[in-house]
Design a protein around this motif. Structure first.
Motif, PDB file in Angstrom:
ATOM      1  N   ALA A 195       0.818  -1.220   0.000  1.00  0.00           N
ATOM      2  CA  ALA A 195       0.000   0.000   0.000  1.00  0.00           C
ATOM      3  C   ALA A 195       0.847   1.263   0.000  1.00  0.00           C
ATOM      4  O   ALA A 195       0.331   2.365  -0.234  1.00  0.00           O
ATOM      5  CB  ALA A 195      -0.934   0.009   1.216  1.00  0.00           C
ATOM      6  N   SER A 196       2.158   1.117   0.238  1.00  0.00           N
ATOM      7  CA  SER A 196       3.036   2.293   0.273  1.00  0.00           C
ATOM      8  C   SER A 196       3.541   2.680  -1.118  1.00  0.00           C
ATOM      9  O   SER A 196       4.407   3.554  -1.232  1.00  0.00           O
ATOM     10  CB  SER A 196       4.215   2.042   1.215  1.00  0.00           C
ATOM     11  OG  SER A 196       5.135   1.114   0.661  1.00  0.00           O
ATOM     12  N   VAL A 197       3.020   2.054  -2.169  1.00  0.00           N
ATOM     13  CA  VAL A 197       3.447   2.397  -3.524  1.00  0.00           C
ATOM     14  C   VAL A 197       3.171   3.877  -3.798  1.00  0.00           C
ATOM     15  O   VAL A 197       2.116   4.412  -3.439  1.00  0.00           O
ATOM     16  CB  VAL A 197       2.743   1.495  -4.563  1.00  0.00           C
ATOM     17  CG1 VAL A 197       1.230   1.701  -4.575  1.00  0.00           C
ATOM     18  CG2 VAL A 197       3.336   1.703  -5.946  1.00  0.00           C
ATOM     19  N   ASN A 198       4.133   4.533  -4.426  1.00  0.00           N
ATOM     20  CA  ASN A 198       4.019   5.973  -4.665  1.00  0.00           C
ATOM     21  C   ASN A 198       4.652   6.313  -6.004  1.00  0.00           C
ATOM     22  O   ASN A 198       5.856   6.157  -6.188  1.00  0.00           O
ATOM     23  CB  ASN A 198       4.727   6.735  -3.537  1.00  0.00           C
ATOM     24  CG  ASN A 198       4.530   8.237  -3.634  1.00  0.00           C
ATOM     25  OD1 ASN A 198       4.183   8.756  -4.693  1.00  0.00           O
ATOM     26  ND2 ASN A 198       4.760   8.935  -2.548  1.00  0.00           N
ATOM     27  N   THR A 199       3.805   6.762  -6.952  1.00  0.00           N
ATOM     28  CA  THR A 199       4.297   7.197  -8.265  1.00  0.00           C
ATOM     29  C   THR A 199       4.121   8.703  -8.445  1.00  0.00           C
ATOM     30  O   THR A 199       4.175   9.209  -9.557  1.00  0.00           O
ATOM     31  CB  THR A 199       3.559   6.456  -9.399  1.00  0.00           C
ATOM     32  OG1 THR A 199       2.170   6.818  -9.362  1.00  0.00           O
ATOM     33  CG2 THR A 199       3.701   4.951  -9.261  1.00  0.00           C
ATOM     34  N   ASN A 200       3.868   9.380  -7.339  1.00  0.00           N
ATOM     35  CA  ASN A 200       3.684  10.836  -7.352  1.00  0.00           C
ATOM     36  C   ASN A 200       2.446  11.256  -8.152  1.00  0.00           C
ATOM     37  O   ASN A 200       2.416  12.329  -8.764  1.00  0.00           O
ATOM     38  CB  ASN A 200       4.934  11.531  -7.913  1.00  0.00           C
ATOM     39  CG  ASN A 200       5.060  12.970  -7.452  1.00  0.00           C
ATOM     40  OD1 ASN A 200       4.635  13.311  -6.343  1.00  0.00           O
ATOM     41  ND2 ASN A 200       5.623  13.826  -8.284  1.00  0.00           N
ATOM     42  N   HIS A 201       1.440  10.378  -8.141  1.00  0.00           N
ATOM     43  CA  HIS A 201       0.183  10.669  -8.844  1.00  0.00           C
ATOM     44  C   HIS A 201      -0.923   9.940  -8.080  1.00  0.00           C
ATOM     45  O   HIS A 201      -1.028   8.719  -8.149  1.00  0.00           O
ATOM     46  CB  HIS A 201       0.262  10.187 -10.293  1.00  0.00           C
ATOM     47  CG  HIS A 201      -0.883  10.632 -11.142  1.00  0.00           C
ATOM     48  ND1 HIS A 201      -2.148  10.087 -11.048  1.00  0.00           N
ATOM     49  CD2 HIS A 201      -0.937  11.578 -12.123  1.00  0.00           C
ATOM     50  CE1 HIS A 201      -2.938  10.658 -11.934  1.00  0.00           C
ATOM     51  NE2 HIS A 201      -2.233  11.578 -12.604  1.00  0.00           N
ATOM     52  N   GLU A 202      -1.728  10.687  -7.362  1.00  0.00           N
ATOM     53  CA  GLU A 202      -2.698  10.103  -6.430  1.00  0.00           C
ATOM     54  C   GLU A 202      -3.687   9.147  -7.090  1.00  0.00           C
ATOM     55  O   GLU A 202      -3.944   8.047  -6.584  1.00  0.00           O
ATOM     56  CB  GLU A 202      -3.457  11.232  -5.714  1.00  0.00           C
ATOM     57  CG  GLU A 202      -4.258  10.759  -4.512  1.00  0.00           C
ATOM     58  CD  GLU A 202      -4.837  11.919  -3.724  1.00  0.00           C
ATOM     59  OE1 GLU A 202      -5.991  11.793  -3.264  1.00  0.00           O
ATOM     60  OE2 GLU A 202      -4.146  12.943  -3.568  1.00  0.00           O
ATOM     61  N   LYS A 203      -4.231   9.539  -8.228  1.00  0.00           N
ATOM     62  CA  LYS A 203      -5.211   8.686  -8.910  1.00  0.00           C
ATOM     63  C   LYS A 203      -4.573   7.392  -9.396  1.00  0.00           C
ATOM     64  O   LYS A 203      -5.137   6.301  -9.273  1.00  0.00           O
ATOM     65  CB  LYS A 203      -5.842   9.447 -10.077  1.00  0.00           C
ATOM     66  CG  LYS A 203      -6.981   8.686 -10.757  1.00  0.00           C
ATOM     67  CD  LYS A 203      -7.630   9.541 -11.841  1.00  0.00           C
ATOM     68  CE  LYS A 203      -8.767   8.785 -12.520  1.00  0.00           C
ATOM     69  NZ  LYS A 203      -9.409   9.617 -13.591  1.00  0.00           N
ATOM     70  N   ARG A 204      -3.372   7.493  -9.960  1.00  0.00           N
ATOM     71  CA  ARG A 204      -2.668   6.302 -10.439  1.00  0.00           C
ATOM     72  C   ARG A 204      -2.306   5.379  -9.271  1.00  0.00           C
ATOM     73  O   ARG A 204      -2.437   4.163  -9.373  1.00  0.00           O
ATOM     74  CB  ARG A 204      -1.415   6.709 -11.205  1.00  0.00           C
ATOM     75  CG  ARG A 204      -0.604   5.518 -11.728  1.00  0.00           C
ATOM     76  CD  ARG A 204       0.461   5.969 -12.703  1.00  0.00           C
ATOM     77  NE  ARG A 204       1.357   6.943 -12.113  1.00  0.00           N
ATOM     78  CZ  ARG A 204       1.843   8.015 -12.773  1.00  0.00           C
ATOM     79  NH1 ARG A 204       1.525   8.219 -14.039  1.00  0.00           N
ATOM     80  NH2 ARG A 204       2.669   8.858 -12.183  1.00  0.00           N
ATOM     81  N   ASP A 205      -1.877   5.956  -8.158  1.00  0.00           N
ATOM     82  CA  ASP A 205      -1.514   5.140  -6.995  1.00  0.00           C
ATOM     83  C   ASP A 205      -2.720   4.382  -6.460  1.00  0.00           C
ATOM     84  O   ASP A 205      -2.615   3.221  -6.053  1.00  0.00           O
ATOM     85  CB  ASP A 205      -0.910   6.018  -5.897  1.00  0.00           C
ATOM     86  CG  ASP A 205       0.441   6.587  -6.284  1.00  0.00           C
ATOM     87  OD1 ASP A 205       1.034   6.072  -7.255  1.00  0.00           O
ATOM     88  OD2 ASP A 205       0.896   7.534  -5.621  1.00  0.00           O
ATOM     89  N   ALA A 206      -3.894   5.029  -6.485  1.00  0.00           N
ATOM     90  CA  ALA A 206      -5.118   4.356  -6.039  1.00  0.00           C
ATOM     91  C   ALA A 206      -5.433   3.171  -6.953  1.00  0.00           C
ATOM     92  O   ALA A 206      -5.861   2.109  -6.482  1.00  0.00           O
ATOM     93  CB  ALA A 206      -6.281   5.351  -6.024  1.00  0.00           C
TER      94      ALA A 206
END
Length: 203
Positions: free
Chosen positions: A82-93
């Motif tokens: 759940a800690s994945v982070n691509t610096n794009h909130e919608k994409r991370d969801a």
């Protein structure tokens, strides 16, 4: 003759006692990953023409090693998906839902070293990666960057490594086809690790 034989016997005993008093694992210790100074990053093709990168921000791990001899007894790590982070909130969801990591059902991914080969400062590590309910062997290549002591007296060691995997091997098959015939998301995922470890002070 008797005197020389007696001296040789004592010398042999002394050598054996010295060997037995220094176990082979004397310099092997546990080194814990410092997530504040480490990077667990991935990169994947997007829309064929570019690449998207991301990282995980919540993880833990350790190595049991002798950095002087460059030998390893174990390397293990656990990453919270759940800690994945691509610096794009919608994409991370989207990455967290059932199309990709499905973090509700598979909250962690794990890595466990099974074998390695070293040559100078370089190494090749083979280990089992488990995520999305699947375990597959992956190969990482990289360098051991040495050991240093920080201003607070901690011993620190650093590693760099890279590897790749096919996300479909882990059951992560979601995709969409572009009008040009290409795919929105590439199958091959490149991994980059910059890991800093602190020698444990626990006995």
């Amino acid at each position: 003759m008797h005197h020389r034989a007696h001296a040789k016997s004592w010398f042999a005993v002394a050598v054996m006692m010295n060997i037995l008093s220094v176990p082979a694992w004397a310099e092997t210790a546990r080194w814990d990953v410092d997530p504040d100074h480490s990077i667990v990053e991935f990169r994947v093709a997007h829309m064929v023409v570019s690449k998207t990168s991301g990282r995980f921000t919540d993880y833990r791990g350790f190595a049991e090693m002798d950095p002087d001899a460059k030998t390893f007894k174990a390397i293990e790590a656990t990453i919270n998906t759940a800690s994945v982070n691509t610096n794009h909130e919608k994409r991370d969801a989207h990455l967290r839902n059932s199309d990709f990591f499905d973090v509700q059902q598979f909250p962690t991914m794990t890595y466990k070293l099974t074998s390695y080969k070293s040559a100078g400062e370089g190494y090749t590590a083979i280990g089992d990666l488990t995520f999305h309910g699947v375990t597959k062997e992956i190969t990482l290549t990289g360098t051991f960057n040495g050991v240093t002591k920080d201003p607070w007296g901690n011993q620190r060691a650093g590693f760099s490594a890279e590897g790749k995997l096919n996300r479909k091997d882990f059951g992560m098959i979601w995709n969409k086809t572009l009008d040009s015939g290409g795919l929105v998301v590439g199958d091959e995922v490149h991994i980059r690790l910059e890991i800093e470890c602190i020698r444990s002070k626990k006995p």
